[in-house]
Design an enzyme around this catalytic site. Structure first.
Site, PDB file in Angstrom:
ATOM      1  N   LYS A  91     104.714 -21.743  91.748  1.00  0.00           N
ATOM      2  CA  LYS A  91     105.160 -22.143  93.091  1.00  0.00           C
ATOM      3  C   LYS A  91     104.187 -21.633  94.153  1.00  0.00           C
ATOM      4  N   CYS A 180     123.577 -14.311  98.758  1.00  0.00           N
ATOM      5  CA  CYS A 180     122.450 -13.801  97.961  1.00  0.00           C
ATOM      6  C   CYS A 180     122.398 -12.272  97.922  1.00  0.00           C
ATOM      7  N   MET A 181     122.281 -11.637  99.099  1.00  0.00           N
ATOM      8  CA  MET A 181     122.022 -10.208  99.126  1.00  0.00           C
ATOM      9  C   MET A 181     123.175  -9.377  99.671  1.00  0.00           C
ATOM     10  N   MET A 364     120.806 -11.893  91.168  1.00  0.00           N
ATOM     11  CA  MET A 364     122.043 -12.613  91.459  1.00  0.00           C
ATOM     12  C   MET A 364     123.189 -12.392  90.466  1.00  0.00           C
ATOM     13  N   GLY A 401     115.704 -12.121  96.755  1.00  0.00           N
ATOM     14  CA  GLY A 401     115.288 -13.452  96.352  1.00  0.00           C
ATOM     15  C   GLY A 401     114.365 -14.114  97.336  1.00  0.00           C
ATOM     16  N   GLN A 402     114.763 -14.111  98.611  1.00  0.00           N
ATOM     17  CA  GLN A 402     114.027 -14.884  99.598  1.00  0.00           C
ATOM     18  C   GLN A 402     112.900 -14.046 100.211  1.00  0.00           C
TER      19      GLN A 402
HETATM   20  N1  LIG Z   1     111.518 -20.150  90.720  1.00  0.00           N
HETATM   21  C1  LIG Z   1     112.366 -19.622  91.592  1.00  0.00           C
HETATM   22  N2  LIG Z   1     112.326 -18.310  91.862  1.00  0.00           N
HETATM   23  C2  LIG Z   1     113.210 -17.789  92.730  1.00  0.00           C
HETATM   24  C3  LIG Z   1     114.146 -18.611  93.414  1.00  0.00           C
HETATM   25  C4  LIG Z   1     114.161 -20.004  93.114  1.00  0.00           C
HETATM   26  O1  LIG Z   1     114.974 -20.788  93.665  1.00  0.00           O
HETATM   27  N3  LIG Z   1     113.264 -20.455  92.197  1.00  0.00           N
HETATM   28  N4  LIG Z   1     115.023 -18.076  94.298  1.00  0.00           N
HETATM   29  C5  LIG Z   1     114.861 -16.705  94.744  1.00  0.00           C
HETATM   30  C6  LIG Z   1     116.178 -16.202  95.155  1.00  0.00           C
HETATM   31  S1  LIG Z   1     116.701 -16.513  96.767  1.00  0.00           S
HETATM   32  C7  LIG Z   1     116.955 -15.451  94.339  1.00  0.00           C
HETATM   33  S2  LIG Z   1     118.427 -14.849  94.944  1.00  0.00           S
HETATM   34  C8  LIG Z   1     116.479 -15.015  93.018  1.00  0.00           C
HETATM   35  C9  LIG Z   1     117.538 -15.122  91.900  1.00  0.00           C
HETATM   36  O2  LIG Z   1     117.044 -14.580  90.739  1.00  0.00           O
HETATM   37  P1  LIG Z   1     117.945 -14.328  89.429  1.00  0.00           P
HETATM   38  O3  LIG Z   1     119.172 -13.594  89.763  1.00  0.00           O
HETATM   39  O4  LIG Z   1     117.061 -13.728  88.411  1.00  0.00           O
HETATM   40  O5  LIG Z   1     118.291 -15.828  88.973  1.00  0.00           O
HETATM   41  P2  LIG Z   1     119.603 -16.697  88.752  1.00  0.00           P
HETATM   42  O6  LIG Z   1     119.147 -17.860  87.963  1.00  0.00           O
HETATM   43  O7  LIG Z   1     120.280 -16.979  90.028  1.00  0.00           O
HETATM   44  O8  LIG Z   1     120.611 -15.768  87.908  1.00  0.00           O
HETATM   45  C10 LIG Z   1     120.456 -15.683  86.549  1.00  0.00           C
HETATM   46  C11 LIG Z   1     121.180 -14.591  85.870  1.00  0.00           C
HETATM   47  O9  LIG Z   1     122.565 -14.453  86.199  1.00  0.00           O
HETATM   48  C12 LIG Z   1     123.118 -13.667  85.151  1.00  0.00           C
HETATM   49  N5  LIG Z   1     124.607 -13.607  85.161  1.00  0.00           N
HETATM   50  C13 LIG Z   1     125.537 -14.559  85.030  1.00  0.00           C
HETATM   51  N6  LIG Z   1     126.794 -14.041  85.033  1.00  0.00           N
HETATM   52  C14 LIG Z   1     126.672 -12.705  85.178  1.00  0.00           C
HETATM   53  C15 LIG Z   1     127.587 -11.593  85.267  1.00  0.00           C
HETATM   54  O10 LIG Z   1     128.815 -11.713  85.198  1.00  0.00           O
HETATM   55  N7  LIG Z   1     127.047 -10.366  85.476  1.00  0.00           N
HETATM   56  C16 LIG Z   1     125.701 -10.153  85.523  1.00  0.00           C
HETATM   57  N8  LIG Z   1     125.249  -8.925  85.702  1.00  0.00           N
HETATM   58  N9  LIG Z   1     124.820 -11.166  85.392  1.00  0.00           N
HETATM   59  C17 LIG Z   1     125.296 -12.425  85.237  1.00  0.00           C
HETATM   60  C18 LIG Z   1     122.557 -14.297  83.912  1.00  0.00           C
HETATM   61  O11 LIG Z   1     122.489 -13.346  82.894  1.00  0.00           O
HETATM   62  C19 LIG Z   1     121.172 -14.794  84.379  1.00  0.00           C
HETATM   63  O12 LIG Z   1     120.123 -14.035  83.821  1.00  0.00           O
HETATM   64  O13 LIG Z   1     115.353 -15.775  92.621  1.00  0.00           O
HETATM   65  C20 LIG Z   1     114.328 -15.833  93.607  1.00  0.00           C
HETATM   66  N10 LIG Z   1     113.203 -16.453  92.952  1.00  0.00           N
HETATM   67  N1  LIG Z   2     125.179 -22.993  92.403  1.00  0.00           N
HETATM   68  C1  LIG Z   2     124.437 -22.083  93.024  1.00  0.00           C
HETATM   69  N2  LIG Z   2     124.266 -22.147  94.371  1.00  0.00           N
HETATM   70  C2  LIG Z   2     123.535 -21.199  94.997  1.00  0.00           C
HETATM   71  C3  LIG Z   2     122.962 -20.118  94.281  1.00  0.00           C
HETATM   72  C4  LIG Z   2     123.156 -20.062  92.870  1.00  0.00           C
HETATM   73  O1  LIG Z   2     122.678 -19.149  92.175  1.00  0.00           O
HETATM   74  N3  LIG Z   2     123.910 -21.050  92.299  1.00  0.00           N
HETATM   75  N4  LIG Z   2     122.221 -19.175  94.942  1.00  0.00           N
HETATM   76  C5  LIG Z   2     122.443 -18.963  96.373  1.00  0.00           C
HETATM   77  C6  LIG Z   2     121.307 -18.215  96.939  1.00  0.00           C
HETATM   78  S1  LIG Z   2     120.954 -16.701  96.216  1.00  0.00           S
HETATM   79  C7  LIG Z   2     120.561 -18.667  97.956  1.00  0.00           C
HETATM   80  S2  LIG Z   2     119.358 -17.634  98.636  1.00  0.00           S
HETATM   81  C8  LIG Z   2     120.838 -19.978  98.575  1.00  0.00           C
HETATM   82  C9  LIG Z   2     119.632 -20.731  99.118  1.00  0.00           C
HETATM   83  O2  LIG Z   2     120.101 -21.886  99.734  1.00  0.00           O
HETATM   84  P1  LIG Z   2     119.351 -22.637 100.910  1.00  0.00           P
HETATM   85  O3  LIG Z   2     118.815 -21.730 101.903  1.00  0.00           O
HETATM   86  O4  LIG Z   2     120.296 -23.658 101.413  1.00  0.00           O
HETATM   87  O5  LIG Z   2     118.190 -23.369 100.080  1.00  0.00           O
HETATM   88  P2  LIG Z   2     116.687 -23.740 100.434  1.00  0.00           P
HETATM   89  O6  LIG Z   2     116.314 -24.860  99.547  1.00  0.00           O
HETATM   90  O7  LIG Z   2     115.843 -22.536 100.359  1.00  0.00           O
HETATM   91  O8  LIG Z   2     116.778 -24.242 101.928  1.00  0.00           O
HETATM   92  C10 LIG Z   2     115.783 -23.983 102.879  1.00  0.00           C
HETATM   93  C11 LIG Z   2     115.615 -25.211 103.756  1.00  0.00           C
HETATM   94  O9  LIG Z   2     114.694 -24.913 104.792  1.00  0.00           O
HETATM   95  C12 LIG Z   2     113.701 -25.929 104.888  1.00  0.00           C
HETATM   96  N5  LIG Z   2     112.497 -25.295 105.451  1.00  0.00           N
HETATM   97  C13 LIG Z   2     111.389 -24.820 104.840  1.00  0.00           C
HETATM   98  N6  LIG Z   2     110.591 -24.200 105.713  1.00  0.00           N
HETATM   99  C14 LIG Z   2     111.194 -24.290 106.915  1.00  0.00           C
HETATM  100  C15 LIG Z   2     110.872 -23.799 108.221  1.00  0.00           C
HETATM  101  O10 LIG Z   2     109.863 -23.136 108.449  1.00  0.00           O
HETATM  102  N7  LIG Z   2     111.766 -24.079 109.210  1.00  0.00           N
HETATM  103  C16 LIG Z   2     112.912 -24.792 108.998  1.00  0.00           C
HETATM  104  N8  LIG Z   2     113.736 -24.996 110.008  1.00  0.00           N
HETATM  105  N9  LIG Z   2     113.225 -25.256 107.775  1.00  0.00           N
HETATM  106  C17 LIG Z   2     112.398 -24.996 106.757  1.00  0.00           C
HETATM  107  C18 LIG Z   2     113.579 -26.480 103.497  1.00  0.00           C
HETATM  108  O11 LIG Z   2     113.086 -27.797 103.511  1.00  0.00           O
HETATM  109  C19 LIG Z   2     115.043 -26.382 102.990  1.00  0.00           C
HETATM  110  O12 LIG Z   2     115.756 -27.551 103.271  1.00  0.00           O
HETATM  111  O13 LIG Z   2     121.492 -20.801  97.607  1.00  0.00           O
HETATM  112  C20 LIG Z   2     122.700 -20.264  97.153  1.00  0.00           C
HETATM  113  N10 LIG Z   2     123.375 -21.267  96.348  1.00  0.00           N
HETATM  114  S1  SF4 Z   3     105.893 -14.510  95.927  1.00  0.00           S
HETATM  115 FE1  SF4 Z   3     107.176 -15.264  94.268  1.00  0.00          FE
HETATM  116  S2  SF4 Z   3     106.960 -17.487  94.361  1.00  0.00           S
HETATM  117 FE2  SF4 Z   3     105.236 -16.614  95.516  1.00  0.00          FE
HETATM  118  S3  SF4 Z   3     103.574 -16.444  94.004  1.00  0.00           S
HETATM  119 FE3  SF4 Z   3     104.652 -14.481  94.061  1.00  0.00          FE
HETATM  120  S4  SF4 Z   3     106.129 -14.613  92.377  1.00  0.00           S
HETATM  121 FE4  SF4 Z   3     105.471 -16.724  92.865  1.00  0.00          FE
HETATM  122 MO   LIG Z   4     118.905 -15.914  97.033  1.00  0.00          MO
END
Ligand SMILES: Nc1nc2c(c(=O)[nH]1)N[C@H]1C(S)=C(S)[C@@H](COP(=O)(O)OP(=O)(O)OC[C@H]3O[C@@H](n4cnc5c(=O)[nH]c(N)nc54)[C@H](O)[C@@H]3O)O[C@H]1N2
Ligand SMILES: Nc1nc2c(c(=O)[nH]1)N[C@H]1C(S)=C(S)[C@@H](COP(=O)(O)OP(=O)(O)OC[C@H]3O[C@@H](n4cnc5c(=O)[nH]c(N)nc54)[C@H](O)[C@@H]3O)O[C@H]1N2
Ligand code: SF4
Ligand SMILES: [Mo]
Length: 775
Positions: A91, A180-181, A364, A401-402
Site C-alpha cells: 500500500k 478503533c482505538m 482490533m 491502525g490509522q
Molecule cells: N492492509 C491494511 N492494513 C491496515 C488497515 C487496513 O485497512 N488495511 N487498517 C489499519 C487500521 S485502522 C487498523 S485498526 C488495523 C487493524 O489491524 P488488526 O487488528 O491486526 O486487523 P483486523 O483484521 O481488524 O483484526 C484481526 C484479528 O482480530 C482477532 N480477533 C477476533 N476476535 C477476537 C477476540 O475475541 N479477541 C481477540 N483478542 N482477538 C480477536 C483475530 O484473531 C484476527 O487476528 O490495521 C491497520 N492496518
Molecule cells: N466490519 C468492520 N467494520 C469496521 C472495522 C472492522 O474491523 N470490521 N474496523 C473499524 C476501524 S478500526 C476503522 S479505523 C474504521 C475506518 O473506517 P473509515 O474511516 O470510514 O474508512 P476509510 O476507508 O479509511 O475512510 C476514509 C475516507 O476518507 C477519504 N479520504 C482520503 N484522504 C482524504 C483527505 O485528505 N480528506 C478527506 N476529506 N477525505 C479523504 C477516503 O476516500 C475515504 O472515503 O472502520 C471500522 N469499521
Molecule cells: S505505514 Fe503502513 S501502509 Fe504505509 S508502508 Fe508502512 S506498513 Fe505499509
Molecule cells: Mo482502525
C-alpha cells in the site's frame, strides 16, 4: 464525474479489467524494496524527492515521493526513517496511484432536486455555514455534529475541535477512532492515567518473545512485522500468535494458539493465576509501583439507545485479587476457551521467566470487544505483575491502525469527551482550552454528548439535524449500517461529506466538498510509537480541491467566528501547530517544535530539551519521573499503576441453534478499510478484487459449499451474499466465518452488531451470530 453507486461500480469493474497483472497478491508479507520503482522512475529522468509519512497505516513509515513536472511519479521508503529504514509495504509503495483517478472529486457538488450540481466552492461553503447556523438557531447547539477521523491531520482535528467545542459550544464531535482505538485509550487511562504506549518500535530489537493478542501484523502492520521477522532470523527471537483465526501472521509465527472468541479475558486471567501461583510475580515491583482495584461487573452491551454506564473503582488487596483468580485456573479456563492447559501454561511461562524479554502486541481483536477496556487492563496486569514494562524489549504495546489515530484523534482529542489536553468534565482542562482558544470558559460544555454509535442513533431519531463528515466513510464502516444508512438518508438531517472520491457516504450527502489528498497539502501525523511527522505540500491538487482544515476555517469564518481563526491560507498548518503545542507543554507530553519536525523524519514525544523520550515511566529514560524510584507512573496521583480485577463475561450475541456461526470481520493487506482509495489503485484492486466469506473446510463440506459458491450470510439485522473462500487467505476455526469489509458492494456491516464496550463505547466488529445459506 462518477457520483452514483452504479457508475462507481462500473468504474471499479473496468479498472479491474484494465489493471496490469502484478505480483501484489503473492508478496508476503507485502514488502517491496524501493529499488524497483526507483529504477522505473529514474528512466523518466531526474526526480525531485520529498519526504513525508505514509498515507496509510499507523506504523508511520517514512516515504520519499518522486516528483516530476508537478506530478507524483514514484514512491520509495525513506532510508533515514527510523521506522521503516527504507522499506515499504504494497500500500505504501503504490499510494499515489489513485490520486489522478478519473472519478476524483474536483469540485463541490450540491444536491438540487435529487441531482448533484457542480458548484463553486465558495458558494458551497456559504451553504454549509448558513445551514449549520440556521440549524443551531432553530434547534440548539447540540443539533449539529462533526464526525472526523484518525486520518485527519493534527491541524485538521484541531480546528474541528476549536470550531465545535470552542466556537459553537457543543461536544458533538467524535471520530472513527471510536471504532478503533477507544478501548486502547480507556485501557491506558484506567491502568496508567496517561494515554499511549510507554515503549517504542526499538523494543523489537531487544525482545526475546513477541506475543500477539488477536491481530494480524503480517497484513496490517507489515513493515513492523518484517522487523520482527528479521529479529527471528538474526537472534532467534520468537513470535507467538494468539488469535481466533489462522492468518498469515499465524503461519509466519513460531507458535499459533487459537482461542474461542471473547475468552481472551479468561486466558489472560489464567496467565495471571499461573504467574502468582508459581511464584513468578515480581514482588518488589508490584509493591512499589502497583495498586489493586476492582470495577463493576455485568456492565451491559450498549444495545439500547441512550445507554449510560459509569464504572466505579474500589480498592482491593492482593489477597482478594488472588482469591478472584481461583476461578481462572488453566484447567477451568481450558474448558471454554478451547486453549489447552499446556498452551495456557506455555504462555504464562514466557511471561513468568525473569530472563526473557517480552513485548505484547494487539490491535482490533482486543479493542473491538464489548469488554475491550477490560482486555487492555488484563494484558497490562500481566506486564505489571512481572514488572516487564517500560524497558527496552519489555512492554505491552497497543498498536494503532490509522496514520494519525494517536496524533490527531487521541492527542488533539477529537472525541466528544476530550479536549487537546484532558477531558471536558475537568474544569482545569476547560479553563486551559478556553484560555488558548480565547473563548469564554463557560462556552465549553462540561458534559460529553454523543460517541460515534450514539451520534448516528441521534441522527436516526432526528435529534441531530446537521452532520459533517471528514476523511471517513461511515456508511461502509459503521456497525449495523442496515440501521444507519436509512438514518442518514432521512430528510431530517442535512449531510455534508468531505472526501477525495465519491463513496456510499457521499451518495447520501446534501453537499460534497472536494478535499485535497495527503501530499496535495501540508500536514502532521502522529504514529503508534508517539512519533510526530510533518510534511510539506508536494504537488497541486486538481480543480477546487482544498485542505480539510482550510474548509473548516472558511466555514467558521462564515459563521462569524473569524476572530478565533486568524490563520493564513499559506501557513495555516504551521500556525495551528504552534498554537496547539501550547496544550502539551512540559516534560510529560512536550511536542517538538516545527523546526525539529522539518529537519528529521519524525520525533517521539515527550520531546524534552531536544530529545525524544523512548521509554516513558522509567527514570533512566524519562525526565518526567521524579519520585526517586526506578519507575514512576505519574499519570496517577500516587504514581502507581493499577492492576484491575476484571472477570470473563460472555459476548452479547453468541452462536445458537438458529444462528450457528460466529461472524468475524477485518482486513486484508491489499486494501485500506472501505476500499475507496486502494480499489482505485489498479495493482491492488486486481490483486484483491472483491470481498468474500471465509469458511472452515469442514463447515463448507457440511453445507455442500465449494470455493467461489455464493453464500448468503444472515444475522438478525441484515444479510450479505458473497463468494465462499476456503483454504485461501485465512482459515477461521470451525463454527466461525470471516469477511473483510473493504468492498462497498458486499456490505458485511449490514450484518454486524452495534454492541459496544460500556467503558470505551467502542463497537465489537469481531463477534456476532449468523447463519449461512448456499444460494
Ligand atoms: N492492509 C491494511 N492494513 C491496515 C488497515 C487496513 O485497512 N488495511 N487498517 C489499519 C487500521 S485502522 C487498523 S485498526 C488495523 C487493524 O489491524 P488488526 O487488528 O491486526 O486487523 P483486523 O483484521 O481488524 O483484526 C484481526 C484479528 O482480530 C482477532 N480477533 C477476533 N476476535 C477476537 C477476540 O475475541 N479477541 C481477540 N483478542 N482477538 C480477536 C483475530 O484473531 C484476527 O487476528 O490495521 C491497520 N492496518
Ligand atoms: N466490519 C468492520 N467494520 C469496521 C472495522 C472492522 O474491523 N470490521 N474496523 C473499524 C476501524 S478500526 C476503522 S479505523 C474504521 C475506518 O473506517 P473509515 O474511516 O470510514 O474508512 P476509510 O476507508 O479509511 O475512510 C476514509 C475516507 O476518507 C477519504 N479520504 C482520503 N484522504 C482524504 C483527505 O485528505 N480528506 C478527506 N476529506 N477525505 C479523504 C477516503 O476516500 C475515504 O472515503 O472502520 C471500522 N469499521
Ligand atoms: S505505514 Fe503502513 S501502509 Fe504505509 S508502508 Fe508502512 S506498513 Fe505499509
Ligand atoms: Mo482502525
Amino acid at each position: 464525474m462518477y457520483t452514483s453507486l452504479s457508475s462507481r461500480r462500473l468504474f471499479i469493474k473496468q479498472m479491474a479489467k484494465a489493471a496490469a497483472i502484478t505480483a501484489a497478491a503473492g508478496m508476503f508479507p507485502g514488502i517491496i524494496f524501493a529499488g524497483e520503482q526507483e529504477r522505473a522512475a529514474a528512466a523518466q529522468g531526474d526526480l525531485e524527492w520529498k519526504k513525508g509519512p505514509c498515507r496509510f497505516c499507523g506504523v508511520g513509515c517514512g516515504i520519499l515521493v518522486g516528483i516530476k513536472d508537478g506530478k507524483a511519479v514514484a514512491v520509495k521508503g525513506d532510508p533515514r526513517s527510523k521506522v521503516n529504514k527504507g522499506l515499504l509495504c504494497v500500500k505504501g509503495y503504490h499510494q499515489t496511484m489513485c490520486i489522478q483517478s478519473k472519478d476524483r472529486l474536483t469540485h463541490a457538488l450540491v444536491k438540487k432536486n435529487g441531482t448533484y450540481v457542480k458548484t463553486p466552492l465558495d458558494e458551497a461553503l456559504d451553504l454549509v455555514a448558513s445551514k449549520m447556523k440556521e440549524t443551531i438557531e432553530k434547534h440548539g447547539k447540540d443539533s449539529v455534529a462533526m464526525y472526523t477521523s484518525g486520518q485527519s491531520t493534527i491541524p485538521e482535528g484541531y480546528v474541528a475541535s476549536k470550531l465545535m467545542k470552542g466556537a459553537i459550544g457543543t461536544n458533538n464531535l467524535d471520530c472513527n477512532a471510536r471504532l478503533c482505538m477507544a478501548s486502547a485509550v480507556a485501557g491506558f487511562l484506567t491502568t496508567f492515567g496517561a494515554d499511549e504506549p510507554m515503549g517504542c518500535y526499538e523494543d523489537i530489537e531487544h525482545a526475546d518473545y513477541f506475543i500477539t493478542w488477536g491481530n494480524n501484523m503480517a497484513e496490517m502492520h507489515p513493515v513492523l512485522f518484517s522487523r520482527m521477522l528479521e529479529q527471528k532470523q538474526r537472534r532467534g527471537a520468537k513470535i507467538v500468535d494468539f488469535a481466533t483465526r489462522t492468518t498469515r501472521s499465524s503461519t509466519a509465527s513460531d507458535r499459533s494458539i487459537l482461542f474461542e472468541p471473547q475468552t481472551d479475558l479468561a486466558v489472560a486471567n489464567a496467565i495471571c493465576y499461573e504467574i502468582i501461583e508459581n511464584g513468578w510475580m515480581n514482588k518488589s515491583f508490584v509493591e512499589k509501583h502497583c495498586n489493586f482495584t476492582k470495577g463493576l461487573t455485568n456492565i451491559g452491551y450498549g444495545l439500547e439507545d441512550k445507554f449510560a454506564f459509569k464504572d466505579k473503582a474500589t480498592p482491593i488487596d492482593f489477597e482478594a485479587y488472588r482469591e478472584f483468580l481461583q476461578d481462572y485456573t488453566p484447567e477451568k479456563v481450558a474448558k471454554y476457551s478451547k486453549v489447552s492447559v499446556q498452551d495456557i501454561k506455555y504462555l504464562a511461562a514466557i511471561y513468568g521467566d525473569p530472563n526473557k524479554k517480552v513485548v505484547s502486541y494487539w490491535c482490533m481483536g482486543m479493542n473491538q470487544h464489548t469488554r475491550g477496556t477490560w482486555m487492555n487492563n488484563l494484558v497490562y496486569n500481566i506486564h505489571l505483575l512481572t514488572g516487564k514494562i517500560s524497558q527496552p524489549g519489555n512492554g505491552p504495546f497497543s498498536l494503532t491502525g490509522q496514520p494519525s489515530a494517536c496524533g490527531t484523534a487521541r492527542e488533539v482529542g477529537t472525541f466528544t469527551h476530550k479536549l487537546p489536553k484532558g477531558v471536558v468534565t475537568n474544569e482545569k482542562h476547560r479553563r486551559l482550552a478556553a484560555k488558548i482558544w480565547k473563548v469564554p470558559y463557560e462556552r465549553i460544555p462540561a458534559k460529553p454528548t454523543y460517541h460515534t454509535t450514539e451520534m448516528f442513533r441521534a441522527v436516526d431519531r432526528g435529534d441531530i439535524k446537521f452532520i459533517w463528515t471528514q476523511v471517513t466513510n461511515p456508511l461502509v464502516s459503521l456497525p449495523k449500517t442496515s440501521r444507519y444508512r436509512p438514518a442518514l438518508e432521512k430528510e431530517s438531517c442535512f449531510v455534508v461529506v468531505s472526501d477525495v472520491f465519491p463513496t456510499p457516504t457521499s451518495d447520501v450527502a446534501d453537499v460534497i466538498l472536494p478535499a485535497s489528498w495527503h501530499i496535495e497539502k501540508s500536514g502532521i501525523y502522529g504514529n503508534s510509537e508517539r512519533r510526530t511527522q510533518h510534511w510539506d505540500q508536494m504537488i497541486e491538487g486538481p480543480g477546487e480541491t482544498t485542505p480539510d482544515a482550510w474548509m473548516t476555517i472558511e466555514v467558521a469564518k462564515r459563521m462569524g467566528f473569524g476572530d478565533l481563526f486568524p490563520y493564513s491560507r499559506e501557513n495555516h498548518v504551521e500556525e495551528i501547530y504552534e498554537e496547539y503545542i501550547q496544550f502539551h507543554e512540559g516534560k510529560k507530553h512536550g511536542m517538538a517544535p516545527l523546526k525539529a519536525l522539518k529537519r528529521k523524519s519524525g520525533v517521539i514525544w515527550p520531546y524534552v530539551e531536544g530529545k525524544s523520550t523512548l521509554w516513558r515511566f522509567n527514570a533512566e529514560y524519562d525526565p518526567a519521573c521524579d519520585n526517586g524510584k526506578a519507575f514512576h507512573f505519574y499519570g496517577k496521583p500516587d504514581g502507581k499503576a493499577v492492576i484491575w480485577q476484571r472477570p470473563f463475561e460472555p459476548a452479547p450475541e453468541k452462536p445458537d441453534a438458529e444462528y450457528p456461526f460466529w461472524l468475524n470481520t477485518g482486513r486484508v493487506v491489499e486494501h485500506w478499510h472501505t476500499g475507496s482509495m486502494t480499489r482505485r489503485i489498479p495493482v491492488l484492486h486486481q490483486a484483491m478484487p472483491n470481498a468474500y466469506i471465509e469458511l472452515h473446510p469442514d463447515d463448507a463440506m457440511d453445507y455442500g459449499i465449494s470455493n467461489g459458491d455464493m453464500v448468503k450470510v444472515i444475522s438478525k439485522r441484515g444479510a450479505c451474499t458473497m463468494p465462499a473462500s476456503i483454504n485461501e487467505r485465512g482459515l477461521p476455526t470451525k463454527g466461525q466465518v470471516f469477511a473483510p469489509f473493504f468492498d462497498e458492494e458486499l456490505m458485511i456491516n449490514d450484518v454486524t452488531l452495534d454492541a459496544f464496550c460500556p467503558i470505551s463505547k467502542e463497537p465489537d466488529f469481531k463477534k456476532c451470530a449468523v447463519k449461512i445459506e448456499k444460494v
